[in-house]
Write an enzyme that holds these catalytic residues in place. Structure first.
Site, short mmCIF file in Angstrom:
data_model
loop_
_atom_site.label_atom_id
_atom_site.label_comp_id
_atom_site.label_asym_id
_atom_site.label_seq_id
_atom_site.Cartn_x
_atom_site.Cartn_y
_atom_site.Cartn_z
N PRO A 11 52.26 -35.61 28.33
CA PRO A 11 52.96 -36.05 27.12
C PRO A 11 53.43 -34.93 26.21
O PRO A 11 52.73 -33.94 25.99
CB PRO A 11 51.91 -36.91 26.42
CG PRO A 11 50.60 -36.53 27.01
CD PRO A 11 50.89 -36.11 28.41
N ASN A 12 54.64 -35.15 25.71
CA ASN A 12 55.30 -34.30 24.71
C ASN A 12 55.84 -32.99 25.26
O ASN A 12 56.52 -32.26 24.54
CB ASN A 12 54.38 -34.04 23.49
CG ASN A 12 54.02 -35.32 22.78
OD1 ASN A 12 54.90 -36.11 22.45
ND2 ASN A 12 52.73 -35.57 22.58
N TYR A 24 54.21 -22.77 21.71
CA TYR A 24 54.50 -23.06 23.11
C TYR A 24 55.67 -22.25 23.70
O TYR A 24 56.02 -22.44 24.86
CB TYR A 24 54.78 -24.56 23.27
CG TYR A 24 53.58 -25.41 22.91
CD1 TYR A 24 52.39 -25.32 23.63
CD2 TYR A 24 53.63 -26.30 21.83
CE1 TYR A 24 51.29 -26.08 23.30
CE2 TYR A 24 52.53 -27.08 21.49
CZ TYR A 24 51.37 -26.96 22.23
OH TYR A 24 50.27 -27.72 21.90
N ASN A 75 50.12 -29.82 34.29
CA ASN A 75 49.82 -29.59 32.88
C ASN A 75 49.66 -30.98 32.26
O ASN A 75 50.65 -31.62 31.91
CB ASN A 75 50.93 -28.80 32.18
CG ASN A 75 50.56 -28.52 30.72
OD1 ASN A 75 49.62 -29.11 30.18
ND2 ASN A 75 51.30 -27.62 30.08
N ALA A 78 47.88 -33.35 26.39
CA ALA A 78 46.75 -33.91 25.63
C ALA A 78 45.79 -34.72 26.50
O ALA A 78 44.59 -34.81 26.19
CB ALA A 78 47.27 -34.77 24.48
N HIS A 81 42.25 -33.50 27.66
CA HIS A 81 41.04 -33.58 26.84
C HIS A 81 40.49 -35.00 26.71
O HIS A 81 39.48 -35.19 26.03
CB HIS A 81 41.36 -33.02 25.44
CG HIS A 81 42.18 -31.76 25.48
ND1 HIS A 81 41.73 -30.61 26.09
CD2 HIS A 81 43.44 -31.48 25.05
CE1 HIS A 81 42.68 -29.67 25.99
NE2 HIS A 81 43.72 -30.17 25.38
N ASP A 88 39.34 -38.57 37.92
CA ASP A 88 39.01 -39.37 39.11
C ASP A 88 40.12 -39.29 40.15
O ASP A 88 39.85 -39.19 41.36
CB ASP A 88 38.76 -40.83 38.72
CG ASP A 88 37.45 -41.03 37.97
OD1 ASP A 88 36.61 -40.10 37.96
OD2 ASP A 88 37.25 -42.12 37.38
N GLU A 99 45.49 -26.46 37.41
CA GLU A 99 45.69 -26.91 36.02
C GLU A 99 46.35 -25.77 35.24
O GLU A 99 45.87 -24.63 35.30
CB GLU A 99 44.33 -27.26 35.41
CG GLU A 99 44.38 -27.68 33.95
CD GLU A 99 42.98 -27.92 33.38
OE1 GLU A 99 41.98 -27.86 34.14
OE2 GLU A 99 42.88 -28.16 32.16
N LEU A 102 50.13 -23.82 28.76
CA LEU A 102 50.97 -22.76 28.18
C LEU A 102 50.16 -21.92 27.21
O LEU A 102 50.21 -20.69 27.23
CB LEU A 102 52.14 -23.41 27.43
CG LEU A 102 53.10 -24.23 28.29
CD1 LEU A 102 53.77 -25.31 27.46
CD2 LEU A 102 54.13 -23.32 28.92
N SER A 103 49.45 -22.59 26.33
CA SER A 103 48.67 -21.91 25.30
C SER A 103 47.25 -21.65 25.82
O SER A 103 46.81 -22.28 26.79
CB SER A 103 48.60 -22.77 24.04
OG SER A 103 47.95 -24.01 24.31
N ARG A 108 42.09 -22.23 20.48
CA ARG A 108 42.64 -23.22 19.55
C ARG A 108 41.52 -24.15 19.04
O ARG A 108 40.35 -23.78 19.04
CB ARG A 108 43.78 -23.98 20.25
CG ARG A 108 44.90 -23.03 20.68
CD ARG A 108 46.05 -23.76 21.31
NE ARG A 108 46.71 -24.65 20.35
CZ ARG A 108 47.58 -25.60 20.70
NH1 ARG A 108 47.89 -25.77 21.98
NH2 ARG A 108 48.13 -26.36 19.78
N ARG A 112 40.26 -28.95 22.01
CA ARG A 112 41.02 -28.49 23.19
C ARG A 112 40.16 -27.65 24.14
O ARG A 112 40.64 -27.17 25.16
CB ARG A 112 42.25 -27.68 22.75
CG ARG A 112 43.26 -28.46 21.96
CD ARG A 112 44.51 -27.64 21.69
NE ARG A 112 45.19 -28.13 20.50
CZ ARG A 112 46.07 -29.14 20.50
NH1 ARG A 112 46.39 -29.75 21.62
NH2 ARG A 112 46.64 -29.53 19.37
O1 CA2 Z 1 49.04 -25.43 26.10
C1 CA2 Z 1 49.36 -26.42 26.78
O2 CA2 Z 1 50.10 -26.37 27.75
C2 CA2 Z 1 48.84 -27.81 26.37
O3 CA2 Z 1 48.61 -28.55 27.56
C3 CA2 Z 1 49.95 -28.43 25.54
C4 CA2 Z 1 49.55 -29.79 24.97
C5 CA2 Z 1 48.21 -29.71 24.26
O4 CA2 Z 1 47.81 -31.02 23.85
C6 CA2 Z 1 47.12 -29.10 25.12
O5 CA2 Z 1 45.94 -29.00 24.34
C7 CA2 Z 1 47.53 -27.73 25.59
C8 CA2 Z 1 50.61 -30.28 24.00
C9 CA2 Z 1 51.97 -30.43 24.61
C10 CA2 Z 1 52.90 -30.77 23.51
O6 CA2 Z 1 54.05 -29.96 23.64
C11 CA2 Z 1 54.85 -29.81 22.55
C12 CA2 Z 1 55.94 -29.00 22.71
C13 CA2 Z 1 56.77 -28.77 21.68
C14 CA2 Z 1 56.54 -29.40 20.47
C15 CA2 Z 1 55.45 -30.22 20.31
C16 CA2 Z 1 54.60 -30.44 21.36
#
Ligand code: CA2
Length: 147
Positions: A11-12, A24, A75, A78, A81, A88, A99, A102-103, A108, A112
């Site tokens: 998601p997102n 990101y 990836n 969210a 977590h 499963d 897995e 990006l961050s 953080r 997370r």
């Molecule tokens: O660091 C990552 O790749 C995450 O999987 C990114 C997720 C976050 O919930 C994980 O803890 C770490 C969030 C992805 C949301 O991506 C966005 C990109 C641009 C603007 C807002 C959100």
């Protein structure tokens, strides 16, 4: 026949490059897809690159990987977590999964720091930004070519 690698995004991640570049990076998901596809070509893999905001859709795609992919990069965003269902599914399909985040999730917020996916992943790449997808593909290529 060329082996397929699934690259699944949660998601997102469709918002990459449009919001929060300080967290990101400025690459869009399409930019990442293009680079992973190009690297896949040099490594001899077909890349099936997907994104969804829906948890059950990710679970369905992980299950699909059982018969259609030699390995998967995920990836889960969210859902990393929160999702016992993804844990499963990855465990059940027995396809090697890497897995990617990006961050650096460990630098953080506390929420997370726990991943439901890590215990069932073959490997984890965190904190390298968009390049992490290519690193994951390099690593997966070694595993898959041994199988
Ligand atoms: O660091 C990552 O790749 C995450 O999987 C990114 C997720 C976050 O919930 C994980 O803890 C770490 C969030 C992805 C949301 O991506 C966005 C990109 C641009 C603007 C807002 C959100």
């Amino acid at each position: 026949m060329t082996a397929t690698i699934f690259v699944l995004n949660g998601p997102n991640l469709n918002l990459l490059g449009l919001r929060e570049p300080e967290v990101y990076g400025s690459d869009t998901l399409n930019d990442i897809e293009d680079r992973v596809r190009a690297r896949g070509k040099t490594l001899g893999f077909e890349i099936d690159f997907r994104q969804t905001n829906v948890e059950g859709q990710l679970v369905d795609w992980v299950q699909e990987a059982r018969t259609k992919a030699k390995g998967l990069i995920i990836n889960p965003a969210a859902y990393t977590h929160t999702s016992v269902a993804l844990h499963d599914a990855i465990k059940a399909v027995g396809v090697p999964a890497i897995e990617v985040h990006l961050s650096n999730t460990y630098a953080r917020e506390d929420f997370r720091h726990h991943s439901y996916v890590s215990p069932v992943a073959h490997g984890i790449v965190v904190g390298f930004g968009a390049y992490g997808y290519e690193l994951a593909l390099e690593g997966l290529a070694r595993i898959v070519s041994k199988n």
